[in-house]
Design a protein around this motif. Structure first.
Motif, PDB file in Angstrom:
ATOM      1  N   UNK A  67      19.282   1.223 -19.863  1.00 30.95           N
ATOM      2  CA  UNK A  67      18.456   2.124 -19.068  1.00 30.95           C
ATOM      3  C   UNK A  67      19.351   2.775 -18.008  1.00 30.95           C
ATOM      4  N   UNK A  68      19.453   4.092 -18.025  1.00 30.79           N
ATOM      5  CA  UNK A  68      20.371   4.784 -17.128  1.00 30.79           C
ATOM      6  C   UNK A  68      19.958   4.692 -15.671  1.00 30.79           C
ATOM      7  N   UNK A  94      18.502   2.115 -14.207  1.00 35.30           N
ATOM      8  CA  UNK A  94      18.949   0.800 -13.745  1.00 35.30           C
ATOM      9  C   UNK A  94      20.465   0.762 -13.573  1.00 35.30           C
ATOM     10  N   UNK A  95      21.184   1.462 -14.433  1.00 34.76           N
ATOM     11  CA  UNK A  95      22.641   1.511 -14.313  1.00 34.76           C
ATOM     12  C   UNK A  95      23.056   2.218 -13.024  1.00 34.76           C
ATOM     13  N   UNK A  96      22.368   3.270 -12.673  1.00 35.08           N
ATOM     14  CA  UNK A  96      22.676   3.989 -11.421  1.00 35.08           C
ATOM     15  C   UNK A  96      22.358   3.098 -10.227  1.00 35.08           C
ATOM     16  N   UNK A  97      21.269   2.379 -10.281  1.00 38.04           N
ATOM     17  CA  UNK A  97      20.921   1.461  -9.194  1.00 38.04           C
ATOM     18  C   UNK A  97      21.966   0.354  -9.088  1.00 38.04           C
ATOM     19  N   UNK A  98      22.413  -0.174 -10.216  1.00 35.23           N
ATOM     20  CA  UNK A  98      23.468  -1.189 -10.198  1.00 35.23           C
ATOM     21  C   UNK A  98      24.755  -0.657  -9.611  1.00 35.23           C
ATOM     22  N   UNK A  99      25.077   0.588  -9.903  1.00 33.91           N
ATOM     23  CA  UNK A  99      26.270   1.201  -9.338  1.00 33.91           C
ATOM     24  C   UNK A  99      26.140   1.352  -7.827  1.00 33.91           C
ATOM     25  N   UNK A 100      24.958   1.693  -7.350  1.00 34.13           N
ATOM     26  CA  UNK A 100      24.741   1.806  -5.906  1.00 34.13           C
ATOM     27  C   UNK A 100      24.853   0.441  -5.228  1.00 34.13           C
ATOM     28  N   UNK A 101      24.355  -0.586  -5.882  1.00 33.98           N
ATOM     29  CA  UNK A 101      24.481  -1.942  -5.333  1.00 33.98           C
ATOM     30  C   UNK A 101      25.947  -2.346  -5.267  1.00 33.98           C
ATOM     31  N   UNK A 102      26.701  -2.017  -6.313  1.00 32.86           N
ATOM     32  CA  UNK A 102      28.128  -2.325  -6.299  1.00 32.86           C
ATOM     33  C   UNK A 102      28.832  -1.562  -5.175  1.00 32.86           C
TER      34      UNK A 102
END
Length: 83
Positions: A28-29, A31-39
């Motif tokens: 899911x893109x 969720x991937x963007x949110x994960x990148x922001x968390x990183x």
């Protein structure tokens, strides 16, 4: 370096690695963007722990705010084109 600071660095590194791994494995893109922001927030925290507040502020602004907004706009526009 004291044990408390070292522990914070290790916890921060583990958090960054977990969020990066989460980002890579997402199909899911959004969720991937949110994960990148968390990183990006973990990276900004690491810069703060390394006594580089100017770099931490820049990373927080770019990695946590600007890049995810750009990605979300691009995702929205590509969904409009597909429809």
């Amino acid at each position: 370096m004291s044990n408390g600071i070292l522990l914070l660095h290790v916890i921060n590194l583990v958090g960054a690695l977990i969020s990066a791994w989460f980002t890579v494995l997402q199909r899911n893109l959004v969720r991937a963007v949110i994960g990148q922001a968390v990183m990006g927030s973990f990276v900004a925290l690491e810069f703060l722990l390394l006594n580089a507040p100017d770099v931490a502020i820049a990373e927080a602004a770019v990695g946590v705010v600007v890049v995810p907004i750009i990605f979300f706009v691009v995702l929205q526009r590509t969904k409009e084109v597909e429809e």
